[in-house]
Design a protein around this motif. Structure first.
Motif, PDB file in Angstrom:
ATOM      1  N   GLU A 279     -21.859 -45.177 -89.225  1.00 43.63           N
ATOM      2  CA  GLU A 279     -22.041 -44.647 -87.878  1.00 43.63           C
ATOM      3  C   GLU A 279     -20.683 -44.414 -87.249  1.00 43.63           C
ATOM      4  OE1 GLU A 279     -24.000 -45.879 -83.608  1.00 43.63           O
ATOM      5  OE2 GLU A 279     -24.066 -47.289 -85.269  1.00 43.63           O
ATOM      6  N   ARG A 280     -20.531 -43.269 -86.649  1.00 42.52           N
ATOM      7  CA  ARG A 280     -19.281 -42.957 -85.971  1.00 42.52           C
ATOM      8  C   ARG A 280     -19.420 -43.357 -84.510  1.00 42.52           C
ATOM      9  NH1 ARG A 280     -19.680 -39.487 -90.022  1.00 42.52           N
ATOM     10  NH2 ARG A 280     -17.846 -38.767 -91.117  1.00 42.52           N
ATOM     11  N   VAL A 281     -18.448 -44.123 -84.025  1.00 36.97           N
ATOM     12  CA  VAL A 281     -18.456 -44.559 -82.642  1.00 36.97           C
ATOM     13  C   VAL A 281     -17.515 -43.651 -81.869  1.00 36.97           C
ATOM     14  CG1 VAL A 281     -17.963 -46.468 -81.071  1.00 36.97           C
ATOM     15  CG2 VAL A 281     -18.926 -46.931 -83.328  1.00 36.97           C
ATOM     16  N   GLU A 282     -18.050 -43.038 -80.838  1.00 34.49           N
ATOM     17  CA  GLU A 282     -17.257 -42.136 -80.016  1.00 34.49           C
ATOM     18  C   GLU A 282     -16.203 -42.930 -79.253  1.00 34.49           C
ATOM     19  OE1 GLU A 282     -17.571 -38.849 -80.112  1.00 34.49           O
ATOM     20  OE2 GLU A 282     -19.223 -38.997 -81.529  1.00 34.49           O
ATOM     21  N   GLU A 283     -15.093 -42.293 -78.965  1.00 36.02           N
ATOM     22  CA  GLU A 283     -13.991 -42.949 -78.299  1.00 36.02           C
ATOM     23  C   GLU A 283     -14.035 -42.812 -76.775  1.00 36.02           C
ATOM     24  OE1 GLU A 283     -11.740 -44.855 -79.859  1.00 36.02           O
ATOM     25  OE2 GLU A 283     -12.744 -44.469 -81.755  1.00 36.02           O
ATOM     26  N   ASP A 284     -14.754 -41.808 -76.251  1.00 34.56           N
ATOM     27  CA  ASP A 284     -14.716 -41.591 -74.806  1.00 34.56           C
ATOM     28  C   ASP A 284     -15.525 -42.652 -74.063  1.00 34.56           C
ATOM     29  OD1 ASP A 284     -17.432 -39.774 -73.817  1.00 34.56           O
ATOM     30  OD2 ASP A 284     -17.002 -39.979 -75.960  1.00 34.56           O
ATOM     31  N   TYR A 285     -15.219 -42.828 -72.790  1.00 31.79           N
ATOM     32  CA  TYR A 285     -15.780 -43.892 -71.960  1.00 31.79           C
ATOM     33  C   TYR A 285     -17.301 -43.818 -71.875  1.00 31.79           C
ATOM     34  CZ  TYR A 285     -16.812 -46.692 -67.836  1.00 31.79           C
ATOM     35  OH  TYR A 285     -17.340 -47.615 -66.971  1.00 31.79           O
ATOM     36  N   MET A 286     -17.854 -42.657 -71.557  1.00 35.54           N
ATOM     37  CA  MET A 286     -19.307 -42.556 -71.380  1.00 35.54           C
ATOM     38  C   MET A 286     -20.068 -42.831 -72.676  1.00 35.54           C
ATOM     39  SD  MET A 286     -20.355 -42.579 -68.421  1.00 35.54           S
ATOM     40  CE  MET A 286     -22.088 -42.440 -68.726  1.00 35.54           C
TER      41      MET A 286
ATOM     42  N   GLU B 179     -22.855 -45.672 -72.994  1.00 35.46           N
ATOM     43  CA  GLU B 179     -24.180 -45.397 -73.546  1.00 35.46           C
ATOM     44  C   GLU B 179     -24.512 -46.382 -74.666  1.00 35.46           C
ATOM     45  OE1 GLU B 179     -24.067 -41.371 -74.874  1.00 35.46           O
ATOM     46  OE2 GLU B 179     -24.233 -40.552 -72.853  1.00 35.46           O
ATOM     47  N   ASN B 180     -23.560 -46.580 -75.583  1.00 38.35           N
ATOM     48  CA  ASN B 180     -23.793 -47.510 -76.695  1.00 38.35           C
ATOM     49  C   ASN B 180     -24.065 -48.919 -76.178  1.00 38.35           C
ATOM     50  OD1 ASN B 180     -23.559 -45.638 -78.752  1.00 38.35           O
ATOM     51  ND2 ASN B 180     -21.369 -45.954 -78.985  1.00 38.35           N
ATOM     52  N   PHE B 181     -23.335 -49.321 -75.151  1.00 37.72           N
ATOM     53  CA  PHE B 181     -23.507 -50.655 -74.583  1.00 37.72           C
ATOM     54  C   PHE B 181     -24.903 -50.819 -73.987  1.00 37.72           C
ATOM     55  CE2 PHE B 181     -23.201 -53.338 -70.740  1.00 37.72           C
ATOM     56  CZ  PHE B 181     -22.919 -54.551 -71.353  1.00 37.72           C
TER      57      PHE B 181
ATOM     58  N   ALA C 104     -28.719 -45.212 -68.882  1.00 38.02           N
ATOM     59  CA  ALA C 104     -27.328 -45.668 -68.828  1.00 38.02           C
ATOM     60  C   ALA C 104     -26.538 -44.832 -67.826  1.00 38.02           C
ATOM     61  CB  ALA C 104     -26.695 -45.591 -70.212  1.00 38.02           C
ATOM     62  N   HIS C 105     -26.699 -43.514 -67.883  1.00 37.23           N
ATOM     63  CA  HIS C 105     -26.006 -42.629 -66.944  1.00 37.23           C
ATOM     64  C   HIS C 105     -26.439 -42.915 -65.506  1.00 37.23           C
ATOM     65  CE1 HIS C 105     -23.748 -39.874 -69.544  1.00 37.23           C
ATOM     66  NE2 HIS C 105     -24.727 -40.060 -70.425  1.00 37.23           N
ATOM     67  N   MET C 106     -27.741 -43.098 -65.289  1.00 34.98           N
ATOM     68  CA  MET C 106     -28.246 -43.348 -63.948  1.00 34.98           C
ATOM     69  C   MET C 106     -27.724 -44.672 -63.386  1.00 34.98           C
ATOM     70  SD  MET C 106     -29.914 -40.690 -63.114  1.00 34.98           S
ATOM     71  CE  MET C 106     -30.774 -41.198 -61.653  1.00 34.98           C
ATOM     72  N   LEU C 107     -27.666 -45.701 -64.214  1.00 27.61           N
ATOM     73  CA  LEU C 107     -27.155 -46.994 -63.759  1.00 27.61           C
ATOM     74  C   LEU C 107     -25.690 -46.904 -63.349  1.00 27.61           C
ATOM     75  CD1 LEU C 107     -28.879 -49.298 -66.395  1.00 27.61           C
ATOM     76  CD2 LEU C 107     -29.166 -49.462 -63.918  1.00 27.61           C
TER      77      LEU C 107
ATOM     78  N   LEU D  10     -23.631 -55.046 -64.065  1.00 27.67           N
ATOM     79  CA  LEU D  10     -23.849 -56.395 -64.578  1.00 27.67           C
ATOM     80  C   LEU D  10     -23.968 -57.419 -63.456  1.00 27.67           C
ATOM     81  CD1 LEU D  10     -21.365 -56.380 -67.593  1.00 27.67           C
ATOM     82  CD2 LEU D  10     -23.833 -56.020 -67.628  1.00 27.67           C
ATOM     83  N   GLN D  11     -23.268 -57.203 -62.357  1.00 29.60           N
ATOM     84  CA  GLN D  11     -23.297 -58.140 -61.233  1.00 29.60           C
ATOM     85  C   GLN D  11     -24.512 -57.933 -60.326  1.00 29.60           C
ATOM     86  OE1 GLN D  11     -19.519 -57.325 -59.463  1.00 29.60           O
ATOM     87  NE2 GLN D  11     -18.373 -58.484 -60.997  1.00 29.60           N
ATOM     88  N   ALA D  12     -25.176 -56.807 -60.461  1.00 29.98           N
ATOM     89  CA  ALA D  12     -26.307 -56.482 -59.584  1.00 29.98           C
ATOM     90  C   ALA D  12     -27.501 -57.394 -59.869  1.00 29.98           C
ATOM     91  CB  ALA D  12     -26.712 -55.024 -59.777  1.00 29.98           C
ATOM     92  N   GLU D  13     -28.329 -57.530 -58.874  1.00 31.23           N
ATOM     93  CA  GLU D  13     -29.566 -58.298 -58.997  1.00 31.23           C
ATOM     94  C   GLU D  13     -30.667 -57.397 -59.562  1.00 31.23           C
ATOM     95  OE1 GLU D  13     -30.023 -61.570 -58.376  1.00 31.23           O
ATOM     96  OE2 GLU D  13     -27.849 -61.640 -58.053  1.00 31.23           O
ATOM     97  N   PRO D  14     -31.674 -57.980 -60.207  1.00 25.86           N
ATOM     98  CA  PRO D  14     -32.773 -57.181 -60.762  1.00 25.86           C
ATOM     99  C   PRO D  14     -33.441 -56.253 -59.747  1.00 25.86           C
ATOM    100  CG  PRO D  14     -32.870 -59.400 -61.628  1.00 25.86           C
ATOM    101  CD  PRO D  14     -31.787 -59.386 -60.592  1.00 25.86           C
TER     102      PRO D  14
END
Length: 138
Positions: free
Chosen positions: A17-24, A28-30, A42-45, A56-60
């Protein structure tokens, strides 16, 4: 079959699998590693909160305010970000109490095991007399 033959003598590098280097792409992978979260989520969050750290710090309840993030996705995000990866084992005192309770419910498991011949190292002696009818020596 032809494709298999082409890669038969090559290393794993061409098919890994090739992992893209750019931030987005990394974002997305995360996020898509969480079950039910897709690239759009992922984009919406990130768009809603601004950074991954703020997500990550946000509440549910705050995640639920993001379009496309429903109760199931909120639950999976909470499990991924707020709960330990490995459930903790019972404390030793609790484990000992559970073991004693188990033995008590088994009616003294050792006595029953001895009655069955569990201590015998001779498999034939332990199984003697327990063969099914018609399977003994002729």
């Amino acid at each position: 079959l032809e494709t298999f033959k082409i890669y038969e003598k090559k290393g794993a590098d061409p098919i890994k699998e090739r992992v893209e280097e750019d931030y987005m792409s990394q974002v997305e992978n995360f996020f898509t590693s969480v079950r039910t979260i897709n690239k759009t989520d992922a984009h919406m969050l990130v768009q809603h909160f601004g950074t991954v750290a703020k997500v990550l710090q946000a509440e549910p309840e705050e995640w639920a305010a993001v379009p496309g993030i429903g109760p199931t996705k909120v639950r999976h995000l909470r499990q991924a970000f707020h709960e330990p990866f490995v459930k903790r084992a019972a404390a030793p005192a609790d484990a000992a109490a559970e073991a004693e309770a188990f033995v008590a419910t088994q009616g003294g498991g050792q006595a029953r095991a001895d009655a069955r011949g569990a201590g015998s190292s001779d498999g034939a002696a332990a199984g003697a007399g327990s063969a099914a009818p018609g399977t003994g020596p002729l």
